[in-house]
Scaffold this motif. Sequence first.
Motif: not given
Lengths: 416, 91
Positions: A236-245
């Motif tokens: 949730a909410g952190r998808s962009s950060q985790v996907a960027a990894m």
Amino acid sequence: MRYSGFQVFLNGLTGNRGWAPVWRDPAPKDHYDVIIIGGGGHGLATAYYLAREHGITNVAVLEKGTIGGGNVGRNTTVVRANYMLDGNVEFYSHSLKLWQNLSAELNYNVMLSRRGCILLAHSDGQLEALARRGNMNLMQGDGAELWDAATLRRHIPYLNFDDPRFPLKGGLMQWEAGTARHDAVAWGYARAADRLGVDLIQNCEVTGFRIERGRVTGVDTTRGHIGAGKVGMAVAGRSSQVAAMAGLRLPIESHVLQAFVTEGLKPVIDTVISFGMGHFYISQSDKGGLVFGGDIDGYNSYAQRGNLPIVEHVAEAGMALMPMIGRARMLRSWGGIMDMTMDGSPIIDRTPVEGLFFNGGWCYGGFKAVPGGGHVFAHLIATGNPHPVATKFRLDRFARGAVIDEEATGATPNLH
Amino acid sequence: MKLDCPLCGARDIREFHYQGAASLADRPDPDAPEAQQVFLDYVYMRDNPAGENRELWFHAHGCGAWLVATRNVTTHEFLSVRLAAAREAAP
Ligand SMILES: Cc1cc2nc3c(=O)[nH]c(=O)nc-3n(C[C@H](O)[C@H](O)[C@H](O)COP(=O)(O)OP(=O)(O)OC[C@H]3O[C@@H](n4cnc5c(N)ncnc54)[C@H](O)[C@@H]3O)c2cc1C
Ligand SMILES: [Zn+2]
């Protein structure tokens, strides 16, 4: 231990010494068949359905904080299935059906309360649009009842019917909608997944992916490297950060949504009321507090707290709709970070990295979607193919022009 | 929150409309060979950093200027702001 009325009675007589911790606290293993990142509603439900429906029990849920500390424990608990567009309609209908027996299935009282949800209309045109939406819901097999102003006045007499700017012309009622206890949903799925053998690993933040020749082989975490056959993101909410990894860039912005609760009052609001003009929605909790919310603050945020202009705006909208709440004192307000997608609808799909799957983009509506989202995400991870009710939540729908834009506002996440 | 408009000075955030990522001001070339992919990224994809974000603000209830601001989205603090029209002139 199976929970029952008898257990409550027995433990009441024996000083409540018989209760055990609800789930284990295992150390991470070296390798799992499936790793789910994120111990919110969607991650926990996914792990449960992987074990329950697909027999995949060598599963870990990795949560950077504690189970249920994210949006699953911060929302205003509205559960409904009155969406309008293909893609959303069949999915939310599926999810609402799973809510029906959830307490019994999980042996955990999620306190689902089918008190109905009314969407209000302020003009004849709006009422006609709601009639069309109601027909879509009926065609899908969900409930919908069109109310004229007189019916509305009979059921909810305390609304401000004759406001010169936003007079009330009627509304669309869905009796099957309502509220549920958000924490219980997280805890119930967590306990049920744990009992099927899923490892719930808290204080374990994913900090990177291991990807070999285009295939994910595991994750790096604050508790060391953990190997995996498949990995599902539900952060949730952190998808962009985790996907960027994993080298992915998403059609998502993170925004903060606030919610508010008043002091406990006597029972007064017996349904969920949604006021589209000012974007204000309200229900009353079992403790008596009026729980309400409105729009997101409107600019990207990871601050998990909002600002005063929205507090004022939501209060004004509430006063415009039901002046009687003006004397209630606000007890608390809080905020949660949500993934706002470019069309306001969620994404549940494979990613370009083999073995890596994505669940996110829940915008305002991911709590009602927890049973459905977990169910179809488990199906996708187990079988490699989208579940029949979730074939349109694809990552590539933006490139194909197949967006699911309920608000018809285009690629402006802050307006969905 | 206050935003320091270069023309009007520090004003309450309610005077401004958020208009999204600053990259939206750089419309790609529609005739470029890769235009389809470039436009997909331009319209739909976002960096969405959890730190400094470059973004567009419109002084709707003020002078009407478009601004490019850098803001820390974990604290909401504005770090810099300038007129969008001054883009080329800036170093
Ligand atoms: C104020 C508010 C009101 C809302 N009201 C409603 C409503 O009435 N009805 C409705 O349907 N929806 C509502 N929503 C939306 C709904 O709450 C969310 O869409 C939904 O809870 C998101 O899914 P989740 O439960 O899986 O998220 P979360 O509970 O946020 O779970 C995600 C988890 O991932 C973890 N995580 C993040 N990064 C990492 C990492 N790197 N490693 C490990 N773990 C990580 C987080 O710590 C978090 O616990 C509301 C949201 C808010 C904020
Ligand atoms: Zn100005």
